[in-house]
Design a protein around this motif. Structure first.
Motif, mmCIF file in Angstrom:
data_model
loop_
_atom_site.group_PDB
_atom_site.id
_atom_site.type_symbol
_atom_site.label_atom_id
_atom_site.label_comp_id
_atom_site.label_asym_id
_atom_site.label_seq_id
_atom_site.Cartn_x
_atom_site.Cartn_y
_atom_site.Cartn_z
ATOM 1 N N ASN A 1 -4.788 -5.076 -5.238
ATOM 2 C CA ASN A 1 -4.398 -3.969 -6.118
ATOM 3 C C ASN A 1 -4.622 -4.306 -7.585
ATOM 4 O O ASN A 1 -5.017 -3.441 -8.377
ATOM 5 C CB ASN A 1 -2.940 -3.596 -5.878
ATOM 6 C CG ASN A 1 -2.721 -2.914 -4.549
ATOM 7 O OD1 ASN A 1 -3.660 -2.358 -3.969
ATOM 8 N ND2 ASN A 1 -1.497 -2.952 -4.054
ATOM 9 N N ASP B 1 0.831 -1.190 0.000
ATOM 10 C CA ASP B 1 0.000 0.000 0.000
ATOM 11 C C ASP B 1 0.870 1.247 0.000
ATOM 12 O O ASP B 1 2.100 1.177 0.029
ATOM 13 C CB ASP B 1 -0.945 -0.006 1.204
ATOM 14 C CG ASP B 1 -0.198 -0.179 2.523
ATOM 15 O OD1 ASP B 1 1.054 -0.138 2.510
ATOM 16 O OD2 ASP B 1 -0.858 -0.377 3.556
ATOM 17 N N ASN B 2 0.217 2.414 -0.012
ATOM 18 C CA ASN B 2 0.951 3.673 -0.078
ATOM 19 C C ASN B 2 1.827 3.897 1.144
ATOM 20 O O ASN B 2 2.917 4.465 1.040
ATOM 21 C CB ASN B 2 -0.031 4.837 -0.236
ATOM 22 C CG ASN B 2 -0.127 5.294 -1.672
ATOM 23 O OD1 ASN B 2 0.519 4.735 -2.557
ATOM 24 N ND2 ASN B 2 -0.945 6.312 -1.922
ATOM 25 N N ASP C 1 -2.638 6.299 -5.513
ATOM 26 C CA ASP C 1 -2.251 5.032 -4.892
ATOM 27 C C ASP C 1 -1.177 4.390 -5.768
ATOM 28 O O ASP C 1 -1.464 3.843 -6.848
ATOM 29 C CB ASP C 1 -3.469 4.114 -4.768
ATOM 30 C CG ASP C 1 -3.213 2.940 -3.841
ATOM 31 O OD1 ASP C 1 -2.034 2.534 -3.716
ATOM 32 O OD2 ASP C 1 -4.173 2.428 -3.236
ATOM 33 N N GLN C 2 0.063 4.457 -5.305
ATOM 34 C CA GLN C 2 1.176 3.945 -6.104
ATOM 35 C C GLN C 2 1.106 2.441 -6.310
ATOM 36 O O GLN C 2 1.519 1.930 -7.348
ATOM 37 C CB GLN C 2 2.515 4.321 -5.428
ATOM 38 C CG GLN C 2 2.737 5.808 -5.249
ATOM 39 C CD GLN C 2 2.813 6.525 -6.577
ATOM 40 O OE1 GLN C 2 3.277 5.959 -7.573
ATOM 41 N NE2 GLN C 2 2.370 7.777 -6.606
ATOM 42 N N ILE D 1 -4.238 11.986 -3.625
ATOM 43 C CA ILE D 1 -3.070 11.166 -3.264
ATOM 44 C C ILE D 1 -3.146 9.897 -4.111
ATOM 45 O O ILE D 1 -3.891 8.962 -3.776
ATOM 46 C CB ILE D 1 -3.061 10.813 -1.764
ATOM 47 C CG1 ILE D 1 -3.046 12.085 -0.913
ATOM 48 C CG2 ILE D 1 -1.836 9.948 -1.439
ATOM 49 C CD1 ILE D 1 -3.083 11.817 0.572
ATOM 50 N N LEU E 1 5.045 1.936 0.696
ATOM 51 C CA LEU E 1 5.866 2.431 -0.407
ATOM 52 C C LEU E 1 6.460 3.806 -0.122
ATOM 53 O O LEU E 1 7.469 4.179 -0.725
ATOM 54 C CB LEU E 1 5.040 2.491 -1.698
ATOM 55 C CG LEU E 1 4.569 1.149 -2.259
ATOM 56 C CD1 LEU E 1 3.675 1.358 -3.468
ATOM 57 C CD2 LEU E 1 5.767 0.273 -2.643
ATOM 58 N N SER E 2 5.841 4.571 0.791
ATOM 59 C CA SER E 2 6.354 5.906 1.111
ATOM 60 C C SER E 2 7.419 5.888 2.193
ATOM 61 O O SER E 2 7.969 6.946 2.529
ATOM 62 C CB SER E 2 5.192 6.805 1.555
ATOM 63 O OG SER E 2 4.557 6.272 2.709
#
Length: 303
Positions: free
Chosen positions: A85, A65-66, A266-267, A264, A69-70
């Motif tokens: 995803n 999830d974001n 979602d990567q 935002i 990954l952040s």
């Protein structure tokens, strides 16, 4: 008393006796299978790893999830959100319609490019007509024109024809490429003997039969390579489809832009969509890669 001296056939012929032994060693050396050195395997492994790692990491990123990954340290192994995803990307991007459209567009562009480029390449390679060299220079010159310069007049043309948002607005401007014509011309100059064409005409074959029975079989390896390159380029094309199409009738690359919208993004979902967009190309290479490589090697051995 008569002494009989027996001589070997090699001595009678004036050939040294060591020649047959050398000849046998030469035959064994010629038939011996050669193996690549460790440096060759090292280079191949480096290129293979460099090709697989980006795809593998896109799948790893798609499984998080974001929040994960952040973080400062990126993930290096799969998480537990891969299928969630992938499902979100599949539904949000309308991937069924996008892949169907992209398959149709890429297939039509590939068939038309291979056909027209082969015919034009044969004309430039083996036929005689006025201003042939000048026209070939014009074809090569179009490869130097940046595609951004043609966007405005091309969009004005499709808007006037009311083609905006339709798939043929993407297909028709790219039905043949200057690179394809140049590629096929260079191949047919060497691979297609002029005597073969003349023999077919002596046998009474018209131009259509010469193309079908002589040109196409000789050009088959190059046609396979050009088809593969054209299909991949058409599948990954983004610049012109994002201008000519809409989200209601998108290709895969246009549909993926819908995943990045929002306050935002979602990567993980974006990477899942990119993975889904790449998967059909991998499947195509797995299924038809052996035939493509076999066609290339057949053409190389034949030439």
């Amino acid at each position: 008393m008569v002494t009989v001296i027996q001589t070997r056939p090699e001595e009678d012929a004036g050939t040294p006796a060591t020649v047959p032994g050398k000849r046998r060693r030469g035959v064994r050396a010629a038939g011996k299978q050669q193996h690549a050195g460790w440096l060759t395997y090292l280079i191949l492994i480096i290129f293979a790893v460099g090709s697989v790692v980006p795809l593998l990491y896109s799948a790893i990123a798609a499984s998080h999830d974001n929040a994960r990954l952040s973080e400062r340290t990126p993930p290096f192994w799969f998480g537990g959100r891969l299928f969630d995803n992938l499902e979100r990307a599949w539904n949000d991007a309308n991937m069924v319609k996008a892949m169907t459209n992209t398959l149709f567009v890429a297939g039509a562009i590939t068939v038309s490019t291979v056909l027209f480029a082969t015919l034009a390449g044969f004309a430039f390679a083996k036929l005689r007509f006025r201003a042939k060299n000048f026209m070939m220079l014009l074809v090569i010159g179009t490869m130097m024109v940046p595609p951004q310069l043609t966007v405005v007049p091309l969009f004005m043309a499709i808007a006037e024809l009311e083609w905006t948002g339709h798939l043929h607005a993407v297909i028709l401007p790219t039905m043949v490429s200057a690179f394809g014509v140049f590629f096929m011309r260079q191949y047919l100059v060497q691979a297609l003997p002029t005597e073969l064409i003349e023999a077919a005409r002596v046998d009474g074959a018209n131009s259509l039969r010469v193309v079908w029975h002589v040109v196409f079989p000789a050009a088959r390896p190059a046609m396979a390579v050009l088809g593969m390159l054209t299909f991949v380029a058409a599948w990954n094309e983004f610049f012109w489809p994002i201008i000519a199409l809409t989200q209601q009738n998108p290709t895969v690359q246009v549909a993926l832009t819908n995943l990045g919208r929002g306050y935002i993004p979602d990567q993980g979902v974006i990477m899942a969509g990119a993975f889904l967009g790449t998967l059909p190309l991998l499947i195509a290479f797995v299924l038809f890669g052996k035939q493509i490589v076999g066609g290339i090697m057949h053409g190389a051995l034949k030439g």
